[in-house]
Write an enzyme that holds these catalytic residues in place. Structure first.
Site, mmCIF file in Angstrom:
data_model
loop_
_atom_site.group_PDB
_atom_site.id
_atom_site.type_symbol
_atom_site.label_atom_id
_atom_site.label_comp_id
_atom_site.label_asym_id
_atom_site.label_seq_id
_atom_site.Cartn_x
_atom_site.Cartn_y
_atom_site.Cartn_z
ATOM 1 N N GLY A 26 -23.920 -2.909 -4.392
ATOM 2 C CA GLY A 26 -24.386 -2.620 -5.965
ATOM 3 C C GLY A 26 -25.747 -2.406 -5.839
ATOM 4 O O GLY A 26 -25.971 -1.207 -4.780
ATOM 5 N N PHE A 62 -13.254 -5.019 1.350
ATOM 6 C CA PHE A 62 -14.637 -4.625 0.360
ATOM 7 C C PHE A 62 -15.366 -4.415 1.003
ATOM 8 O O PHE A 62 -16.115 -4.782 0.701
ATOM 9 C CB PHE A 62 -13.923 -5.020 -1.217
ATOM 10 C CG PHE A 62 -15.128 -4.276 -2.413
ATOM 11 C CD1 PHE A 62 -15.022 -2.693 -1.528
ATOM 12 C CD2 PHE A 62 -15.478 -4.735 -3.262
ATOM 13 C CE1 PHE A 62 -15.061 -1.539 -2.507
ATOM 14 C CE2 PHE A 62 -15.931 -4.458 -4.453
ATOM 15 C CZ PHE A 62 -15.931 -2.050 -4.224
ATOM 16 N N PRO A 63 -15.483 -4.632 2.282
ATOM 17 C CA PRO A 63 -16.236 -4.703 2.572
ATOM 18 C C PRO A 63 -18.286 -4.263 3.374
ATOM 19 O O PRO A 63 -18.977 -5.179 3.142
ATOM 20 C CB PRO A 63 -16.222 -4.710 4.377
ATOM 21 C CG PRO A 63 -15.467 -3.885 4.108
ATOM 22 C CD PRO A 63 -14.916 -4.115 3.373
ATOM 23 N N TYR A 71 1.228 -0.896 0.287
ATOM 24 C CA TYR A 71 -0.077 -0.196 0.169
ATOM 25 C C TYR A 71 0.874 1.028 -0.207
ATOM 26 O O TYR A 71 1.416 1.960 1.091
ATOM 27 C CB TYR A 71 -1.123 0.297 1.515
ATOM 28 C CG TYR A 71 -1.797 -1.288 1.196
ATOM 29 C CD1 TYR A 71 -1.913 -1.879 0.299
ATOM 30 C CD2 TYR A 71 -2.550 -1.078 2.579
ATOM 31 C CE1 TYR A 71 -3.087 -3.189 0.227
ATOM 32 C CE2 TYR A 71 -3.341 -2.177 2.531
ATOM 33 C CZ TYR A 71 -3.931 -3.551 1.571
ATOM 34 O OH TYR A 71 -4.532 -3.931 1.738
#
Length: 290
Positions: free
Chosen positions: A220, A215-216, A70
């Site tokens: 959508g 990516f919790p 990162y």
């Protein structure tokens, strides 16, 4: 609800003991977004990044997840700048095994000498003598898994790593990994809208292995106006993202969501999700909708 939970909402998420001996509040913080665009370089606002990390601890978060890739290294260095010397109960997890050649570019490298080098650099950048949880960021298909995890086991025996985890693996790969090392965590893509790795979560729960969904808060189409997530969120006076986190915390006792952000305000909102209690009916409705 106690005054302490109002001030430190992460405590309302409950606890999980990584490896059986490192208790953390289940709602943690993922430090990927503290870097520049494409997870590359310095953040646009370094002072805000430092404040986000300090605010996370104030909110009761005591599990922070990062990686050498990162930035690279920018996230680890910001953690040290913001929080060193670390509180006794603060658990910092990092990862190695993905190299970077530019923004948005990620390439697995699992050669033992590389993993050792990256572990040594992470120790230096974080300012610690031992990494609480070191995760193999990706399995390198060009290198035997026994060589990759075997090097981490050696580093563990040397006292430089306390616990070992893996990331983005199948159930079969997780089983293979456990034949080589004691695996205490698995970090896979998982959220309310994407449950492709449901079988990995179920296996982790049966084996009391921490499941760290990356990516919790992706929701959508479920968060569309008038959709199931939107309707239940309004009943709780919450955002769809908060409800998605509440669903994850309810989904399994081994679940450790690590929502990331570069904004203090967004961090506050995410952490407040720990105080949302879904009814059985709401949980089942959300599960079925996805």
């Amino acid at each position: 609800m106690s005054t302490n939970l109002h001030a430190r909402p992460a405590e309302a998420s409950g606890t999980f003991a990584l490896g059986g001996d490192l208790p953390v509040h289940r709602l943690g913080y993922g430090a990927m977004q503290l870097t520049g665009p494409g997870v590359w370089g310095e953040p646009e606002d370094p002072d805000e990044a430092v404040q986000v990390l300090r605010r996370a601890v104030e909110l009761g978060i005591n599990f922070i997840d990062t990686a050498d890739s990162y930035g690279p290294f920018v996230s680890e260095q910001l953690i040290r700048k913001a929080l060193h010397p670390y509180a006794d109960d603060l658990v910092i997890a990092t990862k190695g095994g993905l190299t970077r050649s530019g923004p948005g570019d990620w390439r697995p490298v699992g050669r033992p000498e590389y993993l050792r080098q990256q572990t040594e650099l992470s120790l230096r950048h974080l300012g610690v003598e031992q990494i609480d949880l070191y995760q193999l960021h990706r399995i390198d298909e060009q290198v035997p898994l026994a060589d990759q995890l075997g090097e981490l086991v050696l580093l563990q025996q040397e006292g430089k790593i306390r616990h070992i985890g893996v990331s983005q693996v199948s159930v079969e790969q997780l089983k293979q990994a456990r034949e080589i090392a004691t695996i205490v965590s698995v970090q896979n893509l998982y959220n309310l809208a994407n449950r492709t790795d449901e079988d990995v979560l179920d296996y982790a729960e049966r084996e009391s292995i921490a499941f760290i969904p990356w990516f919790p808060i992706a929701t959508g189409e479920l968060a569309r106006p008038g959709g199931p997530l939107d309707a239940i969120a309004k009943e709780h006076g919450a955002s769809p993202a908060q409800l998605a986190l509440a669903w994850l915390l309810r989904r399994s006792p081994v679940m450790l969501p690590i929502p990331g952000t570069s904004s203090v305000a967004h961090l506050d909102e995410n952490t407040d999700a720990a105080r949302i209690t879904l009814t059985d009916k709401e949980f089942e409705a959300l599960s079925a909708a996805a």
